[in-house]
Design a protein around this motif. Structure first.
Motif, PDB file in Angstrom:
ATOM      1  N   TYR A 213       0.820  -1.206   0.000  1.00 16.77           N
ATOM      2  CA  TYR A 213       0.000   0.000   0.000  1.00 16.77           C
ATOM      3  C   TYR A 213       0.859   1.263   0.000  1.00 16.77           C
ATOM      4  O   TYR A 213       0.328   2.376   0.077  1.00 16.77           O
ATOM      5  CB  TYR A 213      -0.930   0.011   1.211  1.00 16.77           C
ATOM      6  N   GLU A 214       2.182   1.100  -0.086  1.00 13.67           N
ATOM      7  CA  GLU A 214       3.069   2.254  -0.128  1.00 13.67           C
ATOM      8  C   GLU A 214       2.751   3.126  -1.341  1.00 13.67           C
ATOM      9  O   GLU A 214       2.334   2.643  -2.393  1.00 13.67           O
ATOM     10  CB  GLU A 214       4.538   1.813  -0.193  1.00 13.67           C
ATOM     11  N   SER A 215       2.962   4.427  -1.214  1.00 11.07           N
ATOM     12  CA  SER A 215       2.789   5.325  -2.349  1.00 11.07           C
ATOM     13  C   SER A 215       3.936   5.120  -3.333  1.00 11.07           C
ATOM     14  O   SER A 215       4.976   4.525  -3.006  1.00 11.07           O
ATOM     15  CB  SER A 215       2.770   6.778  -1.880  1.00 11.07           C
ATOM     16  N   ALA A 216       3.751   5.632  -4.546  1.00  9.78           N
ATOM     17  CA  ALA A 216       4.816   5.539  -5.548  1.00  9.78           C
ATOM     18  C   ALA A 216       6.073   6.248  -5.050  1.00  9.78           C
ATOM     19  O   ALA A 216       7.197   5.754  -5.216  1.00  9.78           O
ATOM     20  CB  ALA A 216       4.343   6.129  -6.878  1.00  9.78           C
ATOM     21  N   ALA A 217       5.907   7.400  -4.409  1.00 11.83           N
ATOM     22  CA  ALA A 217       7.064   8.149  -3.906  1.00 11.83           C
ATOM     23  C   ALA A 217       7.791   7.370  -2.812  1.00 11.83           C
ATOM     24  O   ALA A 217       9.034   7.339  -2.776  1.00 11.83           O
ATOM     25  CB  ALA A 217       6.611   9.513  -3.374  1.00 11.83           C
ATOM     26  N   GLU A 218       7.047   6.744  -1.916  1.00 11.62           N
ATOM     27  CA  GLU A 218       7.668   5.960  -0.851  1.00 11.62           C
ATOM     28  C   GLU A 218       8.463   4.800  -1.427  1.00 11.62           C
ATOM     29  O   GLU A 218       9.576   4.502  -0.966  1.00 11.62           O
ATOM     30  CB  GLU A 218       6.599   5.436   0.106  1.00 11.62           C
ATOM     31  N   ARG A 260      -7.924  -3.087  -0.509  1.00  8.96           N
ATOM     32  CA  ARG A 260      -8.380  -2.313   0.647  1.00  8.96           C
ATOM     33  C   ARG A 260      -9.669  -1.547   0.374  1.00  8.96           C
ATOM     34  O   ARG A 260     -10.346  -1.146   1.309  1.00  8.96           O
ATOM     35  CB  ARG A 260      -7.288  -1.317   1.078  1.00  8.96           C
ATOM     36  N   ASP A 261     -10.008  -1.340  -0.900  1.00  8.57           N
ATOM     37  CA  ASP A 261     -11.136  -0.477  -1.243  1.00  8.57           C
ATOM     38  C   ASP A 261     -12.145  -1.163  -2.155  1.00  8.57           C
ATOM     39  O   ASP A 261     -12.718  -0.533  -3.043  1.00  8.57           O
ATOM     40  CB  ASP A 261     -10.637   0.808  -1.900  1.00  8.57           C
ATOM     41  N   GLY A 262     -12.335  -2.465  -1.963  1.00  7.44           N
ATOM     42  CA  GLY A 262     -13.358  -3.169  -2.714  1.00  7.44           C
ATOM     43  C   GLY A 262     -12.923  -3.709  -4.054  1.00  7.44           C
ATOM     44  O   GLY A 262     -13.731  -4.269  -4.799  1.00  7.44           O
ATOM     45  N   ARG A 268       1.135  -2.669  -7.526  1.00 12.80           N
ATOM     46  CA  ARG A 268       2.121  -1.630  -7.828  1.00 12.80           C
ATOM     47  C   ARG A 268       2.913  -2.120  -9.042  1.00 12.80           C
ATOM     48  O   ARG A 268       3.323  -3.278  -9.111  1.00 12.80           O
ATOM     49  CB  ARG A 268       3.058  -1.378  -6.640  1.00 12.80           C
ATOM     50  N   TYR A 269       3.122  -1.200  -9.988  1.00 13.33           N
ATOM     51  CA  TYR A 269       3.752  -1.536 -11.275  1.00 13.33           C
ATOM     52  C   TYR A 269       5.017  -0.705 -11.428  1.00 13.33           C
ATOM     53  O   TYR A 269       4.995   0.523 -11.212  1.00 13.33           O
ATOM     54  CB  TYR A 269       2.763  -1.234 -12.397  1.00 13.33           C
ATOM     55  N   PHE A 270       6.103  -1.357 -11.815  1.00  8.03           N
ATOM     56  CA  PHE A 270       7.402  -0.695 -11.908  1.00  8.03           C
ATOM     57  C   PHE A 270       7.877  -0.675 -13.358  1.00  8.03           C
ATOM     58  O   PHE A 270       7.726  -1.652 -14.085  1.00  8.03           O
ATOM     59  CB  PHE A 270       8.411  -1.404 -11.002  1.00  8.03           C
ATOM     60  N   MET A 271       8.491   0.449 -13.760  1.00  2.49           N
ATOM     61  CA  MET A 271       8.715   0.727 -15.189  1.00  2.49           C
ATOM     62  C   MET A 271      10.109   0.465 -15.790  1.00  2.49           C
ATOM     63  O   MET A 271      10.286   0.857 -16.959  1.00  2.49           O
ATOM     64  CB  MET A 271       8.313   2.176 -15.460  1.00  2.49           C
ATOM     65  N   VAL A 310     -11.628  -7.659 -13.401  1.00  5.65           N
ATOM     66  CA  VAL A 310     -10.584  -7.558 -12.386  1.00  5.65           C
ATOM     67  C   VAL A 310     -10.368  -6.082 -12.101  1.00  5.65           C
ATOM     68  O   VAL A 310     -10.110  -5.293 -13.028  1.00  5.65           O
ATOM     69  CB  VAL A 310      -9.275  -8.215 -12.849  1.00  5.65           C
ATOM     70  N   ILE A 311     -10.484  -5.695 -10.844  1.00  2.00           N
ATOM     71  CA  ILE A 311     -10.288  -4.301 -10.442  1.00  2.00           C
ATOM     72  C   ILE A 311      -8.979  -4.210  -9.677  1.00  2.00           C
ATOM     73  O   ILE A 311      -8.826  -4.814  -8.610  1.00  2.00           O
ATOM     74  CB  ILE A 311     -11.455  -3.809  -9.568  1.00  2.00           C
ATOM     75  N   LEU A 312      -8.041  -3.478 -10.242  1.00  6.94           N
ATOM     76  CA  LEU A 312      -6.727  -3.319  -9.634  1.00  6.94           C
ATOM     77  C   LEU A 312      -6.644  -1.963  -8.954  1.00  6.94           C
ATOM     78  O   LEU A 312      -6.764  -0.914  -9.599  1.00  6.94           O
ATOM     79  CB  LEU A 312      -5.632  -3.419 -10.697  1.00  6.94           C
ATOM     80  N   GLU A 313      -6.457  -1.981  -7.649  1.00  3.84           N
ATOM     81  CA  GLU A 313      -6.237  -0.745  -6.899  1.00  3.84           C
ATOM     82  C   GLU A 313      -4.769  -0.336  -7.064  1.00  3.84           C
ATOM     83  O   GLU A 313      -3.865  -1.151  -6.877  1.00  3.84           O
ATOM     84  CB  GLU A 313      -6.572  -0.957  -5.429  1.00  3.84           C
ATOM     85  N   HIS A 314      -4.539   0.909  -7.438  1.00  3.52           N
ATOM     86  CA  HIS A 314      -3.168   1.384  -7.675  1.00  3.52           C
ATOM     87  C   HIS A 314      -2.948   2.715  -6.965  1.00  3.52           C
ATOM     88  O   HIS A 314      -3.879   3.226  -6.308  1.00  3.52           O
ATOM     89  CB  HIS A 314      -2.890   1.469  -9.184  1.00  3.52           C
ATOM     90  N   PRO A 315      -1.776   3.330  -7.042  1.00  4.60           N
ATOM     91  CA  PRO A 315      -1.508   4.533  -6.235  1.00  4.60           C
ATOM     92  C   PRO A 315      -2.448   5.702  -6.489  1.00  4.60           C
ATOM     93  O   PRO A 315      -2.604   6.559  -5.612  1.00  4.60           O
ATOM     94  CB  PRO A 315      -0.066   4.886  -6.618  1.00  4.60           C
ATOM     95  N   SER A 316      -3.062   5.777  -7.673  1.00  2.77           N
ATOM     96  CA  SER A 316      -3.931   6.917  -7.990  1.00  2.77           C
ATOM     97  C   SER A 316      -5.414   6.583  -7.961  1.00  2.77           C
ATOM     98  O   SER A 316      -6.245   7.450  -8.234  1.00  2.77           O
ATOM     99  CB  SER A 316      -3.570   7.477  -9.377  1.00  2.77           C
TER     100      SER A 316
END
Length: 361
Positions: A213-218, A260-262, A268-271, A310-316
């Motif tokens: 659940y870390e933010s992208a910045a973290e 966490r949100d349904g 998290r995806y890394f580039m 499929v619902i993917l929760e991401h940083p935004s």
């Protein structure tokens, strides 16, 4: 003449942004083309001060379009990922967010004639061979950009661009599971190596001591994690038959955690050398396929219906992927994936590169 002018559209596609170019207006050999794109984007400087890049990976992307010789496709889409600082261009991957703008751009360029209300555009992603059917809103024969569709990671709303991705399995490696295994263990980390729309190495966040659940910045600040993740990614690249991937943005890396949100899962995806601020369209398809495949690192209750959402929760926020699949005697098989994105034309005209880089044809 000290500079060469190249016609361009500057567009946001999904949660990415960059120039959309006619392939006929560019050098044909890959080496010169790479140098032109480096000069155009300003690669080699952290804020791309001498080009039109935006200083992050999602704004140093390029789409190059041409009429297709594929009987199915209307337009060919060649993608390039230009690095921010390293003066590198990677032609291996594709980008589904930038692809969101390909249909509108092809119509704007005159490569595809607009229809009265909406215009279907069949796209061949030449980097991977994937076929994508796009549906663009064109009331009165003009591309519509305003609308009521909102996507996470982009402010406001815009007209929808419906995308249906087909023939995305094994586009880079030739196999759904490039290592032949549902799970591989690399440096003590369980991973699933999968090639659907984008070759990826996928692990559970907890395997790296993360919550997911870390933010992208973290995550970007966690140098110890990136060092270990990169070692796993490089070894996975070798096992996937991709060779030395130290200078390539593929395979990408993904982390999964409980929702966490349904949603279905948190991701998290890394580039791969920083965390995506939202989610890549191609990455979302691969992550969704991993979640739907029994026996992978994703351990969730699997739906019986197809297509499955499929619902993917991401940083935004979140992204929805509708995956059509079938369970055959040989195992799980992805047939297609559908998503809705938006795009907007930001500017048009000419972008300039030094004539010393390329003097034009």
């Amino acid at each position: 003449m000290t500079q060469t002018a190249i016609p361009f559209l500057f567009m946001r596609g999904g949660t990415s942004r960059g120039p959309y170019l006619n392939r006929a207006d560019l050098p044909q050999d890959a080496e010169t083309l790479a140098e032109v794109l480096i000069a155009m984007l300003g690669s080699g400087h952290p804020i791309n001060i001498d080009g039109i890049g935006g200083g992050v990976a999602v704004t140093t992307k390029v789409a190059m379009l041409s009429q297709s010789d594929d009987p199915w496709a209307d337009v060919d889409y060649l993608f390039a990922q230009v690095s921010v600082e390293d003066r590198l261009v990677d032609f291996k991957p594709t980008c589904g967010n930038i692809l969101s703008g390909v249909g509108p751009a092809a119509i704007e360029m005159g490569l595809v004639p607009a229809r009265k209300d909406e215009t279907p555009v069949n796209i061949r992603a030449v980097n991977t061979g994937a076929r994508v059917a796009a549906l663009v809103q064109t009331p009165g024969g003009q591309v519509r950009y305003d609308g009521d569709t909102q996507i996470a990671g982009v402010p406001g709303t815009a007209a929808p661009v419906a995308l249906q991705f087909m023939e995305t399995v094994g586009g880079v490696t030739g196999a759904f599971l490039p290592t032949g295994n549902l799970i591989d263990v690399i440096d003590g980390i369980e991973v699933t190596c999968m090639d659907v729309a984008m070759p990826m190495v996928i692990a559970n966040a907890a395997s790296f001591g993360l919550s997911g659940y870390e933010s992208a910045a973290e995550l970007d600040e966690n140098k110890a994690f990136f060092a270990r993740m990169e070692a796993v990614r490089r070894e996975a690249g070798l096992r996937m038959g991709m060779g030395d991937v130290s200078q390539s943005v593929t395979p990408k890396f993904g982390l999964l955690a409980p929702p966490r949100d349904g949603g279905t899962m948190t991701a998290r995806y890394f580039m791969p050398w920083n965390c995506h601020p939202s989610m890549a369209v191609t990455g979302a398809q691969c992550l969704a396929s991993c979640i739907l495949t029994p026996g992978t690192v994703a351990d969730v209750a699997l739906p019986n219906e197809t297509p499955a959402r499929v619902i993917l929760e991401h940083p935004s926020g979140a992204i929805d992927v509708d995956v059509a699949f079938e369970n055959t005697a040989s195992g799980f098989a992805v047939k297609s994936a559908g998503l809705v994105r938006t795009a907007r034309k930001l500017a048009s005209g000419a972008v300039y590169v030094p004539a010393s880089v390329w003097a034009g044809d």
